[in-house]
Write an enzyme that holds these catalytic residues in place. Sequence first.
Site, PDB file in Angstrom:
ATOM      1  N   SER A   1       2.219  14.606 -10.220  1.00 18.47           N
ATOM      2  CA  SER A   1       1.040  13.819  -9.936  1.00 18.47           C
ATOM      3  C   SER A   1       0.812  12.649 -10.903  1.00 18.47           C
ATOM      4  O   SER A   1       0.028  11.764 -10.595  1.00 18.47           O
ATOM      5  CB  SER A   1      -0.195  14.724  -9.980  1.00 18.47           C
ATOM      6  OG  SER A   1      -0.356  15.250 -11.297  1.00 18.47           O
TER       7      SER A   1
ATOM      8  N   LYS B   1      -3.939   8.814 -17.966  1.00 17.07           N
ATOM      9  CA  LYS B   1      -4.112   9.371 -16.620  1.00 17.07           C
ATOM     10  C   LYS B   1      -5.600   9.576 -16.338  1.00 17.07           C
ATOM     11  O   LYS B   1      -6.366   9.908 -17.254  1.00 17.07           O
ATOM     12  CB  LYS B   1      -3.336  10.693 -16.539  1.00 17.07           C
ATOM     13  CG  LYS B   1      -3.251  11.296 -15.145  1.00 17.07           C
ATOM     14  CD  LYS B   1      -2.330  12.522 -15.141  1.00 17.07           C
ATOM     15  CE  LYS B   1      -2.280  13.195 -13.784  1.00 17.07           C
ATOM     16  NZ  LYS B   1      -1.354  14.348 -13.755  1.00 17.07           N
TER      17      LYS B   1
ATOM     18  N   SER C   1       4.216  17.726 -13.304  1.00 16.26           N
ATOM     19  CA  SER C   1       3.655  16.390 -13.075  1.00 16.26           C
ATOM     20  C   SER C   1       3.921  15.347 -14.144  1.00 16.26           C
ATOM     21  O   SER C   1       3.610  14.178 -13.943  1.00 16.26           O
ATOM     22  CB  SER C   1       2.152  16.491 -12.865  1.00 16.26           C
ATOM     23  OG  SER C   1       1.903  16.886 -11.556  1.00 16.26           O
TER      24      SER C   1
END
Length: 447
Positions: A126, A51, A150
């Site tokens: 997210s 990420k 997330s």
Amino acid sequence: MITLKSALNKSEEELKEIKAQIIAKVKDNIELNAYIGEIQASAGGVPILIKDNINVKGWEITCASKILKGYISPYNAHVITRLHENKMCAFGRANMDEFAMGSTSESSCYGRVKNPLDTSRVPGGSSGGSAAAVAAGLAIASLGSDTGGSIRQPAGFCGCVGLKPSYGRVSRYGLIAYSSSLDQIGPITQNVEDAALLLDAISGYDERDSTSANLPSLNTFKDLDSNARYKIAIFKNFLKDASPKIQEAYHQTIKTLESMGHSIIEKDMLDLSYHISTYYIICTAEASSNLARFDGVRYGSRAKGDSLKDLYYNTRSTYFGDEVKRRILLGSFVLSSGYYDAYYLKAQQVRKKICAQYEEIFNECDIILLPIAPDVAPKFGAMHSPLEMYLSDIYTIGVNLAGLPALSMPVAKDANGLSIGMQLIGAKFKEQNILNAAYGLEKELAL
Ligand code: GLN
């Protein structure tokens, strides 16, 4: 896509071939927008997608925000060092919501991520890029971060396994902070075994994170036991916020767990709407403080200004996106004198109550079963206001407020082939229990 477990047995030559295949596949699936930036490895080993809020030395790191464009990490996050020590490496950047604020992966400065199960729908957020890539066969496994769901929610929307470790289990050193008392890094994988393997690799004490728990390192993969049976708490009073499909899947999962020999215990809990308000006060307060460092002086983009104040003002107004600005404003508001006691302090008190309630449940039970989200992945644009998006986090954020571990896994598909996930929540530092129960359930369901 090959699993992490089998990839770990491959030679460096074979892994090179796998990496080349991944690059070709990503090029073919460019419309998913799961990967951003150049795909490259930071070392030899099994490629893991990272990420864009986790530092990898020498790579650009932007948190999908214009404000950090061009900023190159000077060091590796602890989890990246741990990957290298465990025959894995960082390989490719995953798209995400700007600064990990969101539940749909629509707020990235690189454009939205699409759900591979239905590209007219969001992948969740997210960590939407991390989940979409694993689901589409573009990554063996990935790392995401979970502040309020997330990891679990995008894994649930895309049909992957996502694990949010206990707070303190995985070092946050090198994770760009959104809300420091809630953030945790964790794996998104194709199955439960791989989640255990990746968790074992990245977890462990790190003196550079003052909240890191000084506990012996984990060996959850070796100890995986699909025959372990547990006392599982269920909450019927929580279901009114879920769609009929989700309610049905929840009841079905309870039946399956019961038929496998787990004991089911019905429990009640504080009104979940308190979770939402408490979470959004605490996370915005912490975010407003954490994001104060992005002022155009030290990191990334800088706008012009005649004075230092103008430079700050212009940089932050130009390069932060709307959702990030909204949260900085909210956070500054709840921390301002005059409102601090009414909001921030109150939220901290309610947080204590929420923790105590979980503790009480875990005195009697080993695991809590909950849905991940009120419905399957929504269509793009279906959320009409930020508030609607905040409300959709209802089932995931309590876990972060209490620092608990939770694993989300697919349990069913709806008539359109969309994934329905459930989460297994454990007592603090009892990752083994939820992994064991999930491993057994995964075998039983054989989806
Ligand atoms: N959707 C939640 C939020 O917007 C959770 C985000 C996260 O876990 N990073 O804050």
